[in-house]
Write an enzyme that holds these catalytic residues in place. Structure first.
Site, PDB file in Angstrom:
ATOM      1  N   ARG A 186       0.834  -1.209   0.000  1.00  0.00           N
ATOM      2  CA  ARG A 186       0.000   0.000   0.000  1.00  0.00           C
ATOM      3  C   ARG A 186       0.867   1.256   0.000  1.00  0.00           C
ATOM      4  O   ARG A 186       0.564   2.240  -0.681  1.00  0.00           O
ATOM      5  CB  ARG A 186      -0.953  -0.026   1.191  1.00  0.00           C
ATOM      6  CG  ARG A 186      -2.069   0.988   1.079  1.00  0.00           C
ATOM      7  CD  ARG A 186      -3.154   0.755   2.111  1.00  0.00           C
ATOM      8  NE  ARG A 186      -2.670   0.951   3.476  1.00  0.00           N
ATOM      9  CZ  ARG A 186      -3.396   0.693   4.570  1.00  0.00           C
ATOM     10  NH1 ARG A 186      -4.623   0.232   4.449  1.00  0.00           N
ATOM     11  NH2 ARG A 186      -2.901   0.898   5.770  1.00  0.00           N
TER      12      ARG A 186
ATOM     13  N   LYS B 180      -2.924   6.593   0.723  1.00  0.00           N
ATOM     14  CA  LYS B 180      -2.820   6.966   2.141  1.00  0.00           C
ATOM     15  C   LYS B 180      -1.859   8.151   2.211  1.00  0.00           C
ATOM     16  O   LYS B 180      -0.666   8.012   2.499  1.00  0.00           O
ATOM     17  CB  LYS B 180      -2.332   5.774   2.972  1.00  0.00           C
ATOM     18  CG  LYS B 180      -2.641   5.913   4.448  1.00  0.00           C
ATOM     19  CD  LYS B 180      -2.506   4.572   5.144  1.00  0.00           C
ATOM     20  CE  LYS B 180      -2.509   4.685   6.641  1.00  0.00           C
ATOM     21  NZ  LYS B 180      -3.764   5.103   7.225  1.00  0.00           N
TER      22      LYS B 180
ATOM     23  N   GLU C 255     -16.637   4.916   4.996  1.00  0.00           N
ATOM     24  CA  GLU C 255     -15.756   4.400   6.045  1.00  0.00           C
ATOM     25  C   GLU C 255     -15.804   5.382   7.203  1.00  0.00           C
ATOM     26  O   GLU C 255     -16.637   6.287   7.216  1.00  0.00           O
ATOM     27  CB  GLU C 255     -14.329   4.207   5.518  1.00  0.00           C
ATOM     28  CG  GLU C 255     -13.671   5.485   5.032  1.00  0.00           C
ATOM     29  CD  GLU C 255     -12.236   5.282   4.556  1.00  0.00           C
ATOM     30  OE1 GLU C 255     -11.586   4.302   4.963  1.00  0.00           O
ATOM     31  OE2 GLU C 255     -11.755   6.130   3.782  1.00  0.00           O
TER      32      GLU C 255
HETATM   33  N1  PXG Z   1      -9.714   4.084   6.697  1.00  0.00           N
HETATM   34  C1  PXG Z   1      -8.916   5.148   6.928  1.00  0.00           C
HETATM   35  C2  PXG Z   1      -9.300   6.463   6.380  1.00  0.00           C
HETATM   36  C3  PXG Z   1      -7.754   4.990   7.704  1.00  0.00           C
HETATM   37  O1  PXG Z   1      -6.959   6.041   7.912  1.00  0.00           O
HETATM   38  C4  PXG Z   1      -8.291   2.640   7.948  1.00  0.00           C
HETATM   39  C5  PXG Z   1      -9.420   2.866   7.178  1.00  0.00           C
HETATM   40  C6  PXG Z   1      -7.983   1.251   8.411  1.00  0.00           C
HETATM   41  O2  PXG Z   1      -6.911   0.699   7.675  1.00  0.00           O
HETATM   42  P1  PXG Z   1      -5.945  -0.419   8.284  1.00  0.00           P
HETATM   43  O3  PXG Z   1      -4.996  -0.734   7.175  1.00  0.00           O
HETATM   44  O4  PXG Z   1      -5.279   0.197   9.469  1.00  0.00           O
HETATM   45  O5  PXG Z   1      -6.802  -1.567   8.627  1.00  0.00           O
HETATM   46  C7  PXG Z   1      -7.436   3.722   8.244  1.00  0.00           C
HETATM   47  C8  PXG Z   1      -6.266   3.512   9.152  1.00  0.00           C
HETATM   48  C9  PXG Z   1      -4.850   5.726  14.087  1.00  0.00           C
HETATM   49  C10 PXG Z   1      -4.705   5.994  12.632  1.00  0.00           C
HETATM   50  O6  PXG Z   1      -4.265   6.488  14.869  1.00  0.00           O
HETATM   51  C11 PXG Z   1      -5.146   5.095  11.668  1.00  0.00           C
HETATM   52  C12 PXG Z   1      -5.006   5.404  10.313  1.00  0.00           C
HETATM   53  C13 PXG Z   1      -4.455   6.613   9.983  1.00  0.00           C
HETATM   54  C14 PXG Z   1      -4.034   7.481  10.954  1.00  0.00           C
HETATM   55  C15 PXG Z   1      -4.134   7.182  12.276  1.00  0.00           C
HETATM   56  O7  PXG Z   1      -5.530   4.766  14.444  1.00  0.00           O
HETATM   57  N2  PXG Z   1      -5.368   4.602   9.232  1.00  0.00           N
END
Ligand code: PXG
Length: 300
Positions: free
Chosen positions: A52, A151, A184
């Site tokens: 990713r 991301k 989401e």
């Molecule tokens: N959607 C968005 C917009 C995200 O930022 C997820 C889904 C879940 O993805 P993963 O790969 O983690 O299953 C994210 C996760 C935090 C944090 O502090 C998490 C994210 C970004 C910034 C901070 O929990 N991304």
């Protein structure tokens, strides 16, 4: 012990981990990042996070100066130097130092940072009683404007949604697409359970394709629950049997309230609870060992 951060090839104490004010990551949010987790000395789904990261960089035409193998090794080395077996790992790659104009050609070298820290979790009670959410008024950026599958360091729209959740005194905010479909949350993917089927939004809608989401879809199939990636609305959530969030931080977080409606019987759902237990089991089992000598299956 003080924490150590990787900054452009050097390992420096947290207090000295700084980047220039001329860095376009700071000036314009021009860059990409990942959020990765290590459990018991093993990095969960490291290859998927690297995929990713490099895919996000490719789309924004940012060439990560480290080949993938070196990035993998730098992540593991940062973990080892911090001596943390359970950790949150944050690689950040920005366009680098340039001038005050937005032209990326002025940035000669991308900045590479890898932060390792302990993880901030929702309190345990939140999993027992379930999470409360609202729908944010701010909508997701349309995928044909800036695809949320990248991301990127532009999280302002998600942060505005999180501020709405804070104002409402709940844990998370659900974000809709410009057309009003469920997309989401501010930092998590969202699922519902209806009639034994597990539903979540498809990637084309403009979700971040979560690593946890994909892991949970796989677990649901293994446990014999049909999974459906489909477009759905708030009505489908309000009337669902169960609802849950997935993310690196949240793992599988049961949602019991959305916009003042209680979901199902108002308690964490049966399938949600099974998926959370299966997820913990998988995180213990799988992963890239931070010490390569710790072969798969050896005691951690
Ligand atoms: N959607 C968005 C917009 C995200 O930022 C997820 C889904 C879940 O993805 P993963 O790969 O983690 O299953 C994210 C996760 C935090 C944090 O502090 C998490 C994210 C970004 C910034 C901070 O929990 N991304």
């Amino acid at each position: 012990m003080g924490l150590v951060t990787y900054v452009d090839g050097r390992y420096v104490p947290k207090e000295e981990a700084v980047v220039s004010v001329f860095d376009h990551g700071f000036l314009y949010g021009d860059g990409v990042f990942e959020g990765i987790r290590a459990y018991h000395g093993r990095v969960f789904r490291l290859e998927e996070h690297l995929d990713r990261l490099y895919e996000s960089a490719k789309t924004i035409m940012l060439e990560i100066p480290l080949p993938r193998a070196e990035m993998r090794e730098a992540i593991l080395e940062t973990l080892r130097r911090n001596g943390l077996r359970d950790a949150y790992i944050r690689p950040v790659i920005s366009r680098g130092v340039g001038d005050l104009g937005l032209d990326p050609r002025k940035c000669s070298r991308p900045t590479v940072v890898i932060i390792v820290d302990t993880i901030q979790l929702y309190p345990k009670e939140a999993y027992q009683r379930g999470l409360r959410t609202i729908t944010a008024t701010v909508r997701k950026v349309r995928p044909d404007m800036l695809n949320p599958r990248v991301k990127s360091l532009n999280y302002l729209n998600n942060i505005l949604a999180r501020i709405e959740a804070n104002q409402a005194g709940v844990e998370e905010a659900i974000m809709l697409t410009a057309d009003g479909y469920v997309c989401e949350c501010s930092a998590d993917n969202i699922f519902i359970v209806r009639g034994g089927e597990v539903w979540t939004a498809p990637p084309f809608l403009g979700i971040l394709q979560g690593v946890t989401r994909d892991a949970v879809l796989g677990l649901a199939r293994e446990l014999g629950f049909p999974t459906v990636e489909r477009v759905f609305t708030l009505h489908d959530i309000y009337t669902a049997d169960e609802c849950f969030l997935t993310g690196t931080g949240a793992e599988v977080g049961p949602v019991v309230e959305v916009d003042g409606r209680s979901i199902g019987d108002g308690r964490p759902g049966r399938i949600t609870t099974r998926l959370l237990a299966a997820f913990h089991e998988m995180a213990r089992r799988e992963g890239t060992p931070m010490y390569p000598a710790e072969a798969r299956g050896a005691p951690a």
